[in-house]
Scaffold this motif. Structure first.
Motif, PDB file in Angstrom:
ATOM      1  N   ALA A   1      -4.011 -32.837  22.568  1.00 22.51           N
ATOM      2  CA  ALA A   1      -5.345 -32.303  23.398  1.00 22.51           C
ATOM      3  C   ALA A   1      -5.765 -33.729  23.856  1.00 22.51           C
ATOM      4  O   ALA A   1      -6.339 -33.468  25.044  1.00 22.51           O
ATOM      5  CB  ALA A   1      -6.098 -31.893  22.346  1.00 22.51           C
ATOM      6  N   HIS A   2      -5.514 -34.960  23.464  1.00 15.83           N
ATOM      7  CA  HIS A   2      -5.705 -36.242  23.949  1.00 15.83           C
ATOM      8  C   HIS A   2      -4.960 -36.443  25.174  1.00 15.83           C
ATOM      9  O   HIS A   2      -5.581 -36.819  26.255  1.00 15.83           O
ATOM     10  CB  HIS A   2      -5.683 -37.304  22.999  1.00 15.83           C
ATOM     11  CG  HIS A   2      -6.979 -37.450  22.038  1.00 15.83           C
ATOM     12  ND1 HIS A   2      -8.096 -38.032  22.505  1.00 15.83           N
ATOM     13  CD2 HIS A   2      -7.096 -36.952  20.781  1.00 15.83           C
ATOM     14  CE1 HIS A   2      -8.957 -38.213  21.316  1.00 15.83           C
ATOM     15  NE2 HIS A   2      -8.257 -37.459  20.494  1.00 15.83           N
ATOM     16  N   ARG A   3      -3.793 -35.970  25.073  1.00 15.57           N
ATOM     17  CA  ARG A   3      -3.042 -36.144  26.385  1.00 15.57           C
ATOM     18  C   ARG A   3      -3.460 -35.286  27.485  1.00 15.57           C
ATOM     19  O   ARG A   3      -3.247 -35.780  28.724  1.00 15.57           O
ATOM     20  CB  ARG A   3      -1.382 -35.944  26.033  1.00 15.57           C
ATOM     21  CG  ARG A   3      -0.395 -36.046  27.091  1.00 15.57           C
ATOM     22  CD  ARG A   3       0.965 -36.047  26.614  1.00 15.57           C
ATOM     23  NE  ARG A   3       1.256 -36.687  25.591  1.00 15.57           N
ATOM     24  CZ  ARG A   3       2.362 -36.485  24.975  1.00 15.57           C
ATOM     25  NH1 ARG A   3       3.269 -35.336  24.874  1.00 15.57           N
ATOM     26  NH2 ARG A   3       2.804 -37.226  23.713  1.00 15.57           N
ATOM     27  N   LEU A   4      -3.850 -34.111  27.373  1.00 17.64           N
ATOM     28  CA  LEU A   4      -4.346 -33.046  28.313  1.00 17.64           C
ATOM     29  C   LEU A   4      -5.660 -33.538  28.486  1.00 17.64           C
ATOM     30  O   LEU A   4      -5.679 -33.442  30.068  1.00 17.64           O
ATOM     31  CB  LEU A   4      -4.552 -31.651  27.572  1.00 17.64           C
ATOM     32  CG  LEU A   4      -5.125 -30.799  28.553  1.00 17.64           C
ATOM     33  CD1 LEU A   4      -4.407 -30.364  29.685  1.00 17.64           C
ATOM     34  CD2 LEU A   4      -5.281 -29.599  27.579  1.00 17.64           C
ATOM     35  N   ARG A   5      -6.681 -34.073  28.113  1.00 22.00           N
ATOM     36  CA  ARG A   5      -7.879 -34.660  28.269  1.00 22.00           C
ATOM     37  C   ARG A   5      -7.661 -35.753  29.285  1.00 22.00           C
ATOM     38  O   ARG A   5      -8.136 -35.971  30.175  1.00 22.00           O
ATOM     39  CB  ARG A   5      -8.535 -35.110  27.081  1.00 22.00           C
ATOM     40  CG  ARG A   5      -9.841 -35.668  27.423  1.00 22.00           C
ATOM     41  CD  ARG A   5     -10.684 -34.789  28.415  1.00 22.00           C
ATOM     42  NE  ARG A   5     -12.284 -35.581  28.852  1.00 22.00           N
ATOM     43  CZ  ARG A   5     -12.795 -35.285  29.653  1.00 22.00           C
ATOM     44  NH1 ARG A   5     -12.747 -34.097  30.474  1.00 22.00           N
ATOM     45  NH2 ARG A   5     -14.049 -35.844  29.839  1.00 22.00           N
ATOM     46  N   ARG A   6      -6.502 -36.858  28.937  1.00 20.10           N
ATOM     47  CA  ARG A   6      -6.246 -37.870  29.808  1.00 20.10           C
ATOM     48  C   ARG A   6      -5.655 -37.552  31.211  1.00 20.10           C
ATOM     49  O   ARG A   6      -5.913 -38.240  32.338  1.00 20.10           O
ATOM     50  CB  ARG A   6      -5.277 -38.939  29.100  1.00 20.10           C
ATOM     51  CG  ARG A   6      -4.889 -40.239  29.449  1.00 20.10           C
ATOM     52  CD  ARG A   6      -4.424 -41.130  28.862  1.00 20.10           C
ATOM     53  NE  ARG A   6      -2.900 -40.582  28.416  1.00 20.10           N
ATOM     54  CZ  ARG A   6      -2.822 -40.288  27.057  1.00 20.10           C
ATOM     55  NH1 ARG A   6      -3.733 -40.256  26.113  1.00 20.10           N
ATOM     56  NH2 ARG A   6      -1.671 -39.720  26.510  1.00 20.10           N
ATOM     57  N   ARG A   7      -4.772 -36.649  31.257  1.00 16.65           N
ATOM     58  CA  ARG A   7      -3.909 -36.231  32.367  1.00 16.65           C
ATOM     59  C   ARG A   7      -4.483 -35.170  33.185  1.00 16.65           C
ATOM     60  O   ARG A   7      -4.247 -35.024  34.149  1.00 16.65           O
ATOM     61  CB  ARG A   7      -2.445 -35.901  31.806  1.00 16.65           C
ATOM     62  CG  ARG A   7      -1.694 -37.076  31.380  1.00 16.65           C
ATOM     63  CD  ARG A   7      -0.399 -36.767  30.927  1.00 16.65           C
ATOM     64  NE  ARG A   7       0.407 -38.001  30.397  1.00 16.65           N
ATOM     65  CZ  ARG A   7       1.377 -38.006  29.724  1.00 16.65           C
ATOM     66  NH1 ARG A   7       2.318 -36.985  29.845  1.00 16.65           N
ATOM     67  NH2 ARG A   7       2.029 -39.141  29.176  1.00 16.65           N
ATOM     68  N   ARG A   8      -5.075 -34.144  32.387  1.00 15.98           N
ATOM     69  CA  ARG A   8      -5.777 -32.927  33.078  1.00 15.98           C
ATOM     70  C   ARG A   8      -4.961 -32.270  34.097  1.00 15.98           C
ATOM     71  O   ARG A   8      -4.949 -31.559  35.015  1.00 15.98           O
ATOM     72  CB  ARG A   8      -6.955 -33.280  33.664  1.00 15.98           C
ATOM     73  CG  ARG A   8      -7.630 -34.054  32.654  1.00 15.98           C
ATOM     74  CD  ARG A   8      -9.118 -34.745  33.403  1.00 15.98           C
ATOM     75  NE  ARG A   8      -9.741 -35.562  32.575  1.00 15.98           N
ATOM     76  CZ  ARG A   8     -10.854 -36.338  32.692  1.00 15.98           C
ATOM     77  NH1 ARG A   8     -11.608 -36.129  33.985  1.00 15.98           N
ATOM     78  NH2 ARG A   8     -11.351 -37.284  32.017  1.00 15.98           N
ATOM     79  N   THR A   9      -3.451 -31.830  33.638  1.00 13.35           N
ATOM     80  CA  THR A   9      -2.597 -31.388  34.231  1.00 13.35           C
ATOM     81  C   THR A   9      -2.356 -29.967  33.799  1.00 13.35           C
ATOM     82  O   THR A   9      -2.383 -29.590  32.543  1.00 13.35           O
ATOM     83  CB  THR A   9      -1.387 -31.977  34.398  1.00 13.35           C
ATOM     84  OG1 THR A   9      -0.779 -32.174  33.089  1.00 13.35           O
ATOM     85  CG2 THR A   9      -1.516 -33.343  35.008  1.00 13.35           C
ATOM     86  N   VAL A  10      -2.040 -28.903  34.453  1.00 19.19           N
ATOM     87  CA  VAL A  10      -1.556 -27.534  33.992  1.00 19.19           C
ATOM     88  C   VAL A  10      -0.148 -27.757  32.749  1.00 19.19           C
ATOM     89  O   VAL A  10      -0.217 -26.798  32.028  1.00 19.19           O
ATOM     90  CB  VAL A  10      -1.122 -26.761  34.983  1.00 19.19           C
ATOM     91  CG1 VAL A  10      -0.468 -25.259  34.578  1.00 19.19           C
ATOM     92  CG2 VAL A  10      -2.450 -26.168  35.894  1.00 19.19           C
ATOM     93  N   ALA A  11       0.654 -28.546  33.168  1.00 19.47           N
ATOM     94  CA  ALA A  11       1.779 -28.976  32.542  1.00 19.47           C
ATOM     95  C   ALA A  11       1.440 -29.328  30.999  1.00 19.47           C
ATOM     96  O   ALA A  11       1.927 -28.910  29.953  1.00 19.47           O
ATOM     97  CB  ALA A  11       2.689 -29.864  33.037  1.00 19.47           C
ATOM     98  N   GLU A  12       0.325 -30.177  31.109  1.00 15.59           N
ATOM     99  CA  GLU A  12       0.124 -30.423  29.565  1.00 15.59           C
ATOM    100  C   GLU A  12      -0.682 -29.384  28.648  1.00 15.59           C
ATOM    101  O   GLU A  12      -0.539 -29.326  27.583  1.00 15.59           O
ATOM    102  CB  GLU A  12      -0.785 -31.675  29.695  1.00 15.59           C
ATOM    103  CG  GLU A  12      -0.260 -32.997  30.133  1.00 15.59           C
ATOM    104  CD  GLU A  12       0.868 -33.361  29.317  1.00 15.59           C
ATOM    105  OE1 GLU A  12       0.862 -33.154  28.327  1.00 15.59           O
ATOM    106  OE2 GLU A  12       1.705 -34.170  29.813  1.00 15.59           O
ATOM    107  N   ALA A  13      -1.323 -28.625  29.514  1.00 15.09           N
ATOM    108  CA  ALA A  13      -2.129 -27.482  29.012  1.00 15.09           C
ATOM    109  C   ALA A  13      -1.201 -26.416  28.473  1.00 15.09           C
ATOM    110  O   ALA A  13      -1.395 -25.857  27.504  1.00 15.09           O
ATOM    111  CB  ALA A  13      -3.079 -26.931  30.072  1.00 15.09           C
TER     112      ALA A  13
END
Length: 326
Positions: A290-302
């Motif tokens: 979740a922190h990685r998604l917040r930092r990068r904000r990409t569909v891949a991380e989602a």
């Protein structure tokens, strides 16, 4: 074959029939093969309209909860009866949801092929199927399990259809959070099945809370992937209504809420290492994603968080069952 699975008659001779040989029923005759194919296609369409993949969540949450309630494996027949009744009820809710949402489903690429959109299942057919499944599910659970379990499962149908689908889905991003209550009811149904309807124990409510706070980040991560679809259908999913920046912020906040609930469950009901180690460990990794998604904000991380969330839920509920048995 047309969209409803009906066969189209052919004037051509059967494949392989000798020039002067009489035609008649046989395994290679189109008159036999096409009605069979049409029947299978129709049956498949009616199965698909119940969203069988979503029903898998029922097994992941109901059966482990029943093990926790029994302190071991309950009666196999009781498990089967509860799962069958719960499946009928979930299939009813999903079918009615497909019926109501067919206008927006046709606008989204991931749902445009659903049977209620393609015409493989007519509106009347979907309505009949949904109502019949709900009635049969209620009767099944009342007869083979108990009245409380039947009322809970049927209440979830009504909540999902009237509160979530008709009331909130097209109006507010919070539909996912509040509508998620219906998806948590199988936990209570499984507990009530074992205890005869007694829900005074805090453990089913803690598992209910875990599932409740698991759902928003799970579905918002999925919504980031299909943001354009939801926008085209004018559905106010969080990434559509407020953008991916706010969506990732809310995913992170709700992920921390999930950790708080998991810790509360560990402290209040499942203090053993069999639950604490996997549940807290898995949720900690969820927070990393979740922190990685917040930092990068990409569909891949989602998508990475979405895929992990299913594994997380399964293993947390299995851990609760193992903890109850040990």
């Amino acid at each position: 074959m047309d969209g409803k699975g009906s066969a189209v008659a052919s004037d051509e001779p059967a494949f392989g029939a000798p020039g002067g040989a009489p035609e008649g029923p046989g395994p290679l005759h189109p008159a036999d093969a096409r009605p069979l194919a049409g029947w299978r296609a129709t049956l498949r369409a009616y199965v698909l309209v119940t969203k069988p993949r979503i029903i898998e969540l029922l097994l992941v949450t109901t059966v482990p909860t029943m093990v926790v309630a029994a302190g071991g494996w309950p009666s196999t027949w009781l498990v089967v009866a509860t799962v069958v009744g719960g499946t009928l009820s979930a299939a009813s809710a999903n079918t009615l949801n497909n019926l109501i949402d067919r206008d927006v489903d046709r606008l989204m690429s991931r749902t445009a092929s659903r049977p209620t959109v393609s015409g493989a299942v007519s509106p009347r057919g979907a309505l009949t199927l949904g109502v019949v499944l709900g009635i049969v599910g209620f009767g099944w659970l009342w007869w083979f399990v108990n009245l409380v379990a039947a009322l809970l499962a049927t209440g979830a149908i009504l909540f999902y259809v009237f509160v979530y689908t008709l009331g909130m889905k097209r109006r507010t991003p919070q539909a996912v959070t509040i509508g998620g209550i219906a998806g948590c009811v199988p936990v209570l149904t499984g507990w009530a099945a074992v205890t005869g309807g007694d829900l005074a124990d805090p453990r089913p409510w803690l598992l209910f809370a875990v599932l409740l706070w698991w759902q928003p980040p799970h579905f918002w991560a999925l919504a980031m992937r299909f943001r354009e679809d939801y926008a085209r259908a004018d559905l106010p999913m969080l990434p559509v209504a407020y953008g991916n920046d706010e969506a990732t912020r809310q995913i992170l906040l709700h992920s921390w809420l999930l950790m708080a609930v998991v810790v509360l469950a560990a402290a209040g009901a499942f203090p053993g290492v069999a639950f604490v180690a996997p549940a807290v460990g898995l949720t900690a990794w969820w927070l990393v994603l979740a922190h990685r998604l917040r930092r990068r904000r990409t569909v891949a991380e989602a998508q990475a968080l979405f895929k992990f969330s299913t594994i997380h839920l399964t293993l947390v509920f299995v851990a609760a069952a193992v903890e109850a048995v040990l």
